[in-house]
Design an enzyme around this catalytic site. Structure first.
Site, PDB file in Angstrom:
ATOM      1  N   GLU A  90       0.857  -1.193   0.000  1.00 59.92           N
ATOM      2  CA  GLU A  90       0.000   0.000   0.000  1.00 59.92           C
ATOM      3  C   GLU A  90       0.887   1.236   0.000  1.00 59.92           C
ATOM      4  O   GLU A  90       1.868   1.308   0.736  1.00 59.92           O
ATOM      5  CB  GLU A  90      -0.899   0.057   1.243  1.00 59.92           C
ATOM      6  CG  GLU A  90      -1.926  -1.035   1.361  1.00 59.92           C
ATOM      7  CD  GLU A  90      -2.745  -0.906   2.653  1.00 59.92           C
ATOM      8  OE1 GLU A  90      -2.818   0.223   3.207  1.00 59.92           O
ATOM      9  OE2 GLU A  90      -3.281  -1.922   3.111  1.00 59.92           O
TER      10      GLU A  90
ATOM     11  N   GLU B 137     -13.468   5.255  -0.290  1.00 67.22           N
ATOM     12  CA  GLU B 137     -14.287   4.374   0.552  1.00 67.22           C
ATOM     13  C   GLU B 137     -14.935   5.223   1.647  1.00 67.22           C
ATOM     14  O   GLU B 137     -14.352   5.474   2.700  1.00 67.22           O
ATOM     15  CB  GLU B 137     -13.428   3.270   1.155  1.00 67.22           C
ATOM     16  CG  GLU B 137     -12.798   2.349   0.127  1.00 67.22           C
ATOM     17  CD  GLU B 137     -11.885   1.318   0.767  1.00 67.22           C
ATOM     18  OE1 GLU B 137     -12.395   0.300   1.280  1.00 67.22           O
ATOM     19  OE2 GLU B 137     -10.654   1.544   0.760  1.00 67.22           O
TER      20      GLU B 137
ATOM     21  N   LYS C  62     -15.269   4.159   5.647  1.00 68.48           N
ATOM     22  CA  LYS C  62     -14.129   3.794   6.486  1.00 68.48           C
ATOM     23  C   LYS C  62     -14.130   4.617   7.769  1.00 68.48           C
ATOM     24  O   LYS C  62     -14.648   5.735   7.824  1.00 68.48           O
ATOM     25  CB  LYS C  62     -12.813   4.016   5.737  1.00 68.48           C
ATOM     26  CG  LYS C  62     -12.579   3.050   4.592  1.00 68.48           C
ATOM     27  CD  LYS C  62     -11.174   3.180   4.039  1.00 68.48           C
ATOM     28  CE  LYS C  62     -10.150   2.630   5.005  1.00 68.48           C
ATOM     29  NZ  LYS C  62      -8.780   2.666   4.438  1.00 68.48           N
TER      30      LYS C  62
ATOM     31  N   GLU D 281      -9.146   9.655   5.621  1.00 68.96           N
ATOM     32  CA  GLU D 281      -9.159   8.201   5.443  1.00 68.96           C
ATOM     33  C   GLU D 281     -10.148   7.733   4.382  1.00 68.96           C
ATOM     34  O   GLU D 281      -9.989   6.652   3.804  1.00 68.96           O
ATOM     35  CB  GLU D 281      -9.471   7.522   6.781  1.00 68.96           C
ATOM     36  CG  GLU D 281      -9.204   6.033   6.813  1.00 68.96           C
ATOM     37  CD  GLU D 281      -7.734   5.671   6.652  1.00 68.96           C
ATOM     38  OE1 GLU D 281      -7.448   4.504   6.325  1.00 68.96           O
ATOM     39  OE2 GLU D 281      -6.869   6.550   6.832  1.00 68.96           O
TER      40      GLU D 281
END
Length: 487
Positions: A268, A320, A323, A331
């Site tokens: 990542e 997303e 999250k 985030e």
């Protein structure tokens, strides 16, 4: 198989086996992490088409999501399938459970025209400092059980086990002095020895953004790849960016336990685009493009000149919106594409390749939005605003966010609309005791985008969590039935 335009020059990696030095020629490639913790999820088939359209050769999943795997069948995209940390305990305690997981979650897709599964990521950053050792003792036993299961299914030569580690597993003031955290030295030695014995790389997640975000003294230009006035001198080596410094700290840490030539994959890495001041489109584009160019230039790092990482998986493919924001409001904004598959900024994922292409055939709800009713007194709106933002994503409204400057009424409208779209434009969800109203005029302002929900056959994060919970329950029941059968 990596597409040509994503590959750097062929590079030579040295793999240490127990008896000899093996030279393997591989090609570096840029892949992506496909996370699904979202309230607005694109159909998996559309996401896979997005990967294919952009010639992304590798994808990393965080679980064995059957919908994602089914959509990937026949594509030749290399897949890394994840196992959540919560499953490590049960997998470490029973070879039968590991056998069942491999048969149920992998074997069904490993057919002619199936899914090109190449890695199983056992846990996700299980040694993270904040976990306080919660998963630490389960990792190696789970690996051993899963490896035996792969052997039984004749898959061990094709599918490799890896353990994505956070960069906080090692530490040092200078890259050449890198070492694993003292409490991890023993288990890391066991882990790396096992990975080496089965021909697996070391997978690490590196986030220069988090170094910048978490340390006010961290020099901003050192996080990027355009040169810095804050270079780090380590003996004869000079580091001009945080990525090289972090990577070589890992190289030194591996060398300290006897595996200095261990191949490394970046599991990542990325830069968010919203939620805080340093997370924006300009910075994200500069970082990700700089990273891609740096990796595919084949320059390597001072401790590994000419040898870049085997592969790099950008985090992430899509935003997303469900999250947790405990790490920060950024985030939910790591995607190179927005939640609906639209490219956020121009980006080339390979030397000589074209810019990102948007997702096609996205099914949106009608073009209508929920906004604050201009004819109403909004003095009593606080509770409604709080309710909307406790359910929907309002992180762009915070300081440094792309919607922070749209004014008080604009922020109320944004919160109302986020809730309204999350409720699939249910008419009652725009009432707010008469303070909301539906409009057909797009209220977006500049970079502040008021979203319209996408059509979806699932319920986002709820199904994601239920999928994991049901599977864990299934495993426990299976173990119990097997135990009864043996009595």
């Amino acid at each position: 198989m990596a597409e040509t335009n994503f590959c750097g020059a062929p590079l030579i990696l040295l793999l240490l086996s127990t008896s000899s030095l093996v030279v393997v020629s591989v090609e570096s490639a840029i892949g992506v992490n496909w996370g699904t913790v979202s309230s607005h999820r694109l159909a998996p088939s559309i996401v896979v088409d997005l990967l294919k359209e952009n010639k992304i050769p590798k994808v990393k999943l965080f679980d064995a999501d059957p919908n994602a795997l089914s959509a990937l069948m026949g594509t030749r995209i290399e897949v890394m399938v994840g196992i959540p940390n919560e499953m490590l305990s049960i997998l470490s305690s029973s070879p039968n459970v590991a056998d069942l997981w491999v048969r149920q979650k992998l074997s069904r897709y490993l057919v002619k025209g199936g899914v090109n599964i190449r890695y199983i990521a056992v846990g996700n950053e299980p040694f993270l400092t904040s976990y306080s050792g919660q998963f630490q003792s389960y990792v190696v036993p789970a690996l051993l059980n899963l490896q035996q299961s792969l052997v039984k299914e004749n898959l061990a030569n094709f599918i490799k086990l890896v353990v994505p580690c956070n960069a906080d597993a090692y530490e040092s003031s200078l890259p050449s002095q890198g070492a694993f955290r003292p409490e991890l030295t023993q288990i890391m030695t066991q882990l790396v020895s096992f990975l080496n014995s089965i021909g697996s790389p070391f997978v690490v997640n590196i986030y220069p953004f988090l170094s910048l975000y978490g340390n006010s003294d961290f020099p901003e230009d050192y996080a990027f790849f355009d040169g810095t006035s804050h270079s780090v001198t380590d003996g004869q080596n000079v580091y001009s960016n945080a990525f090289d410094g972090n990577f070589d700290t890992l190289v030194a840490s591996l060398n300290r336990i006897g595996y200095g030539q261990m191949p490394i994959v970046i599991g990542e890495i990325g830069w968010p685009t919203d939620g805080v001041l340093s997370a924006n489109l300009t910075a994200a584009r500069a970082f990700n493009q700089g990273l891609v160019n740096h990796v595919l230039s084949n320059r390597g790092t001072p401790l590994r000149p000419g040898v870049p990482p085997m592969d790099v998986y950008l985090f992430g493919l899509l935003d997303e919106g469900a999250k947790s924001v405990l790490p920060g409001n950024f985030e939910r904004h790591w995607g190179i594409f927005s939640f609906d598959g639209q490219a956020k900024y121009p980006l080339k994922l390979g030397l000589g390749s074209g810019l990102l292409k948007n997702a096609k055939d996205v099914q949106y709800f009608p073009s209508r939005w929920c906004v604050a009713n201009p004819s109403m007194d909004l003095s009593g709106v606080a509770n409604h605003f709080k309710l909307a933002c406790s359910v929907a994503d309002c992180t762009t409204l915070n300081s440094g966010g792309s919607c922070n400057g749209i004014g008080a009424k604009g922020k109320i409208s944004y919160a109302f609309n986020s809730y309204y779209q999350l409720q699939k434009q249910n008419e009652r969800s725009c009432d707010f005791d008469g303070l909301g109203m539906v409009t057909f005029l797009d209220p977006s302002v500049g970079e502040c985008r008021f979203l319209v929900a996408v059509g979806d056959n699932s319920s986002g994060v709820r199904l994601h969590l239920e999928y994991i919970s049901v599977w864990v329950l299934f495993l426990w029941v299976s173990m119990f039935l097997r135990l009864l059968g043996s009595l």
